[in-house]
Design a protein around this motif. Structure first.
Motif, PDB file in Angstrom:
ATOM      1  N   ARG A 357      42.185  30.136  46.412  1.00  0.00           N
ATOM      2  CA  ARG A 357      42.633  31.031  45.335  1.00  0.00           C
ATOM      3  C   ARG A 357      42.405  32.484  45.730  1.00  0.00           C
ATOM      4  N   TYR A 361      45.130  35.925  46.133  1.00  0.00           N
ATOM      5  CA  TYR A 361      44.972  37.263  45.558  1.00  0.00           C
ATOM      6  C   TYR A 361      44.832  38.324  46.647  1.00  0.00           C
ATOM      7  N   LEU A 380      37.940  41.626  43.775  1.00  0.00           N
ATOM      8  CA  LEU A 380      38.841  40.473  43.806  1.00  0.00           C
ATOM      9  C   LEU A 380      38.090  39.178  43.557  1.00  0.00           C
ATOM     10  N   ALA A 384      39.463  37.283  40.625  1.00  0.00           N
ATOM     11  CA  ALA A 384      40.366  36.189  40.933  1.00  0.00           C
ATOM     12  C   ALA A 384      39.693  34.827  41.056  1.00  0.00           C
ATOM     13  N   SER A 491      44.084  46.185  39.222  1.00  0.00           N
ATOM     14  CA  SER A 491      45.418  46.276  39.818  1.00  0.00           C
ATOM     15  C   SER A 491      45.524  47.629  40.531  1.00  0.00           C
TER      16      SER A 491
END
Ligand code: KIV
Ligand code: ZN
Length: 527
Positions: A357, A361, A380, A384, A491
């Motif tokens: 995973r 990301y 992250l 994530a 982001s």
């Protein structure tokens, strides 16, 4: 103090820290954080207060089952229901401890418990005996100890040790004491409790007067051998003894304190940052040890001295606490191996699923951002990896923002609804800027009545392509109770980070309503 004595570090970030407003975590986040505490090297982790909610029970149980080589502690008031529940959650732990407590101060005994000293003494002894029926590792705390009559406090400590308590913790529950007084209290107990050598004496200080670390050190000098602390000093009201400050004070002034801990201080920064990411609450820049400015020398005279010899103004080395000069790690073309190595250096080890995973990301970020720094990786990881997508109701599929100086901002958001066969729904809305328009669109899709109480933006790394992190506090009135959650979003686009943070908060609200026990004593529930 004899020789270089070991001080046991008992971390209560997940209990005293987590119960304070603004620091709630969900179960996955608690497990993740507990794993980091193991890497940090704490001796005991107070994982929660199992009787308080199904969520607390489950997280103590999960942490008990998952962690090895560390004591896992569950808190219980001095009654059978709490103690049985604590044991229910702890029983699969490799090294479980039940921590039970009742007040010893007359102020609490008379006004809160409406009992006599003898009655609370009996409850304390009965609680310890019941806990001992489950495990040989039992801690007792006489709450509000520092405002208690000393001879009664000594009597209570002696009685619970006789009943089988192996650790007795002396809490400064309301952060009232000062170092000289606390030192006298601890010495008094050593001189007046006849069986005191049969238990480890611990302290638990609150920071209402900004003295929690100083009081804990005074207690260590007076003979305490366990200190209860939290990362970044979070906790009820003004917080608890900050683990990083206590540990670095003991390490840096071992010439005077003559004690040691088994904390791997190089994990301090990672742990502190992970907590901030999970809770969305950063420490102030001038916070000792872990603040952004803690090792920054700005004044000309200081810089001049530092260039000549670091010892002029530096009492600790930044790398002792794990500050590595932000390394340019990787980019789009970096191999999986290089990323894995860097994650390992940062102290993160992940399962195959988590790594898969994570790389999804990572690649998405690398497509947008040329250079990826350590801070990006840590962001992250918490953003994530540790958020179990299965438990998130809404997933942001797309955000499209149109804005300009002379045209009204408009945002289209597409969400996938996990509770509704992953149906995709989109809405368009206008607002006061791209984020506001996006949030209005999310509100239209979800029909939520929740509202944003605070909105906080930080740039994680420098440069115009920096990752931005937004954290929001979101509140919803649900069945007569106020649910409060924290959401965060990361982001390269600030508006998208804002929308992601709102959806993250909505997911937590959904989670809270679906999985967490919203019952019991809780008036205001937060996650
Ligand atoms: O502050 C306090 O007294 C506590 C006890 C439960 C140890 O947190
Ligand atoms: Zn406390």
């Amino acid at each position: 103090m004899s020789g270089n004595d070991k001080i046991y570090i008992f971390d209560t970030t997940l209990r005293d820290g987590e119960q304070s407003p603004g620091f709630s975590m969900n179960i996955e986040e608690k497990v993740l954080f507990a794993e980091q505490l193991v890497r940090l090297g704490v001796d005991a982790i107070e994982a929660g207060f199992p009787v308080i909610s199904d969520g607390d029970f489950e997280s103590v149980q999960k942490i008990s089952r998952r962690l090895k080589g560390v004591q896992v502690v569950g808190l219980a008031r001095a009654n059978s229901k709490d103690i049985d529940s604590a044991w229910g959650a702890l029983k699969d732990a490799e090294n479980p401890r039940i921590h039970t407590f009742i007040s010893s101060s007359d102020i609490h005994i008379e006004h809160q418990f409406k009992k006599t000293r003898d009655e609370v003494l009996d409850l304390a002894v009965a609680a310890v005996k019941r806990a001992r029926g489950y495990t040989g590792n039992v801690e007792f705390s006489p709450m509000d100890a520092t405002r208690s009559d000393l001879s009664f406090l000594a009597r209570m400590v002696e009685s619970v040790i006789d009943a089988g308590a192996t650790t007795v913790n002396i809490p400064d529950t309301v952060g009232y004491t000062i170092p000289s007084e606390f030192s006298r209290i601890i010495r008094y107990l050593f001189e007046n409790v006849h069986n005191i050598d049969r238990a480890v004496i611990s302290v638990h200080c609150h920071n209402d007067l900004g003295l929690a670390v100083a009081n804990s050190i005074a207690a260590v000098e007076a003979g305490a051998r366990q200190v209860e602390c939290t990362i970044n000093g979070i906790g009820e009201r003004a917080g608890n003894t900050a683990l990083e400050e206590l540990v670095m004070a003991i390490k840096t002034r071992s010439d005077i304190i003559n004690a040691r801990t088994d904390i791997n201080s190089k994990q301090i920064i990672t742990t502190s940052k992970l907590l901030s990411r999970i809770t969305g609450v950063s420490v102030q820049p001038n916070k000792a040890i872990v603040g952004d400015n803690a090792f920054a020398h700005e004044s000309g005279i200081h810089q001049d001295g530092m260039l000549k010899n670091k010892m002029t103004y530096e009492i600790m080395r930044p790398d002792d606490v794990g500050i590595v000069k932000s390394k340019l790690v990787l980019g789009k073309h970096s191999g999986r191996h290089a990323v894995l190595d860097r994650l390992k250096d940062l102290g993160f080890e992940m399962s195959q699923d988590e790594l898969d995973r994570f790389f999804k990301y990572f690649k998405a970020l690398a497509d947008k951002k040329k250079e990826i720094f350590d801070e990006d990786l840590i962001a992250l990881i918490s953003e994530a990896i540790y958020r179990d997508e299965e438990k998130r109701r809404f997933k942001v599929q797309n955000v499209q923002i149109s804005t300009g100086m002379y045209s009204p901002p408009m945002t289209m958001v597409t969400l996938k609804d996990h509770y509704n066969n992953n149906a995709e729904v989109f809405e368009v809305a206008h607002g006061n800027g791209g984020v506001d328009a996006g949030i209005q669109a999310v509100k239209k899709i979800t029909g939520t009545e929740a509202f944003i109480k605070s909105f906080n933006l930080v740039a994680i790394t420098g440069g115009s392509d920096a990752l931005s992190e937004v954290s929001v506090t979101v509140v919803e009135n649900y069945g007569g109770k106020e649910l409060k959650v924290f959401g965060s979003g990361v982001s390269v686009d600030v508006s998208i980070a804002g929308i992601l943070s709102f959806v993250d908060a909505l997911n937590k609200l959904e989670y809270l309503k679906k999985y967490n026990g919203i019952h019991g004593d809780a008036q205001n529930v937060s996650l």
